[in-house]
Design a protein around this motif. Structure first.
Motif, PDB file in Angstrom:
ATOM      1  N   ASP A 252       0.851  -1.164   0.016  1.00 43.28           N
ATOM      2  CA  ASP A 252       0.019  -0.052  -0.050  1.00 43.28           C
ATOM      3  C   ASP A 252       0.838   1.246   0.021  1.00 43.28           C
ATOM      4  OD1 ASP A 252       0.932   0.295   2.559  1.00 43.28           O
ATOM      5  OD2 ASP A 252      -0.909   0.061   3.408  1.00 43.28           O
ATOM      6  N   ARG A 253       0.113   2.466   0.025  1.00 50.61           N
ATOM      7  CA  ARG A 253       0.912   3.620   0.023  1.00 50.61           C
ATOM      8  C   ARG A 253       2.106   3.542   0.993  1.00 50.61           C
ATOM      9  NH1 ARG A 253      -4.235   5.511  -0.722  1.00 50.61           N
ATOM     10  NH2 ARG A 253      -4.748   6.019  -3.128  1.00 50.61           N
ATOM     11  N   SER A 254       1.800   3.596   2.164  1.00 48.76           N
ATOM     12  CA  SER A 254       2.476   3.548   3.312  1.00 48.76           C
ATOM     13  C   SER A 254       3.750   2.745   3.344  1.00 48.76           C
ATOM     14  CB  SER A 254       2.037   3.683   4.771  1.00 48.76           C
ATOM     15  OG  SER A 254       1.312   4.864   5.049  1.00 48.76           O
ATOM     16  N   GLY A 255       3.403   1.356   3.106  1.00 48.56           N
ATOM     17  CA  GLY A 255       4.395   0.392   2.620  1.00 48.56           C
ATOM     18  C   GLY A 255       5.543   0.791   1.463  1.00 48.56           C
ATOM     19  N   ALA A 256       5.106   1.236   0.462  1.00 51.94           N
ATOM     20  CA  ALA A 256       5.756   1.607  -0.774  1.00 51.94           C
ATOM     21  C   ALA A 256       6.624   2.864  -0.188  1.00 51.94           C
ATOM     22  CB  ALA A 256       4.921   2.310  -1.561  1.00 51.94           C
ATOM     23  N   MET A 257       5.978   3.802   0.868  1.00 49.10           N
ATOM     24  CA  MET A 257       6.951   4.778   1.327  1.00 49.10           C
ATOM     25  C   MET A 257       8.136   4.321   2.285  1.00 49.10           C
ATOM     26  SD  MET A 257       5.834   7.857   0.642  1.00 49.10           S
ATOM     27  CE  MET A 257       4.426   8.736  -0.338  1.00 49.10           C
TER      28      MET A 257
END
Length: 369
Positions: A252-257
């Motif tokens: 997800d977005r935070s995981g990608a960050m």
């Protein structure tokens, strides 16, 4: 369903970077001169010009070249305007039109004293004036190196447009390879040579090339993390590391960050380790090499600092977000004109972020386990 906007956790990637933020003392005066000069081109509609002004492109130059003379800071400020306006124009076009614009820009660089054709895209005259001024006070090695690196950037812009036409999202490795050029880091770094006679054997040495690529990667990671919110809102997120990581790794977005921040740390180490491998070319050249390397390292800090201080990516909340690391996800909006013929519609984040509800900052996305 919870109607609250989702919130992205934005890691602070530059905590341990040894090169501090610094601002050129000529920034305010040169900014006023360059901003006034740029408006005379009338390259943007009134609304888009207002949004463009909030980007504060001169601030990036002031941060990126803190030790440049007033004369050379003016060249640097104009270069940042060239970067941004070429980006704005080509981003709204298909590959064929983008390629035609690139051709105009390259012709202007190689013919800075030639009158541009009547009715031509304004990019030609903007670039012509920039380069005609730059070559008056800069070294010949810089001019050669800049033209090489900026042409590579322009060619990469065409590839980016082809990807955009096909809605193509690259693999992580392919994306990083292309983005090293489309982030314009290499021509920006070449600017540190303005007052130098840096030999080709230094500029093209494998160790130096690797260090430049490290800085390009640090810049693209930071830029893509911080600009992701704007780009997902304007529908331009495919050319972004966060999207690429989400698609390829299923995060997800935070995981990608989190993934991007870890990669950033790896690249930082690669850069600092690489400094120990720089050979000697003799005392007089080594002084220039050190200045060049310190400059490119400063640019990585400048890019990170400006990304929070400008309104280009985070609207009016940049410094707040830098403190908290929490970014309210912007809603998708249509904020692009159909072509540069409409004088480009620059996204105004100060308006867009007004739609994100600040009181729900306590509900960030959670990274996948």
């Amino acid at each position: 369903m919870d109607p609250r906007p989702r919130v992205i956790c934005l890691p602070n990637t530059m905590t341990n970077w040894p090169w501090p933020r610094a601002m050129n003392p000529h920034y305010e005066v040169v900014k006023a001169e360059v901003d006034a000069s740029f408006r005379e081109f009338k390259a943007l509609s009134a609304e888009s010009q207002e949004a463009y002004d909030k980007c504060d492109s001169a601030r990036l130059a002031g941060l990126g070249y803190p030790n440049a003379s007033r004369e050379h800071l003016r060249v640097a400020c104009e270069l940042i305007n060239v970067f941004l306006i070429v980006d704005e124009y080509t981003d709204v076009e298909n590959a064929a039109v983008a390629e035609a614009m690139v051709g105009i820009v390259i012709d202007a660089l190689h013919n800075p004293h030639k009158t541009r054709p009547e009715g031509e895209c304004i990019l030609g005259e903007i670039v012509r004036q920039f380069w005609a001024r730059a070559i008056q006070t800069t070294s010949l090695p810089f001019q050669r190196h800049f033209l090489d690196s900026y042409t590579a950037y322009l060619r990469a812009v065409i590839v980016e447009a082809l990807d955009r036409d096909k809605a193509h999202c690259r693999s992580i490795g392919d994306y990083i390879k292309l983005r090293r050029d489309t982030c314009a880091a290499k021509p920006a770094i070449a600017i540190y040579e303005m007052a130098m006679d840096l030999p080709d054997e230094v500029f093209y040495h494998p160790v130096i090339v690797e260090l430049v690529e490290c800085i390009a990667e640090l810049m693209l990671i930071d830029n893509d993390m911080i600009s992701y919110n704007r780009e997902q809102a304007t529908g331009d997120e495919n050319h972004n590391l966060i999207t690429t990581v989400m698609v390829e790794l299923g995060l997800d977005r935070s995981g990608a960050m989190v993934w991007a921040a870890r990669y950033h740390t790896e690249v930082e180490k690669r850069f600092t380790d690489g400094l120990a491998k720089v050979p000697s070319w003799g005392p007089s050249t080594d002084v220039l090499v050190k200045e060049y390397l310190d400059g490119m390292a400063t640019w990585a800090r400048a890019n990170h600092s400006w990304s929070y201080e400008t309104q280009r990516y985070l609207g009016t909340r940049g410094l707040e977000i830098q403190r908290t690391g929490l970014v309210p996800l912007l809603p998708r909006v249509n904020c692009k004109a159909s072509s540069a013929g409409a004088k480009v519609n620059v996204a105004d984040l100060s308006m867009m972020d007004a739609t994100a509800d600040r009181k729900h900052l306590e509900a960030p996305d959670q990274p996948n386990s």
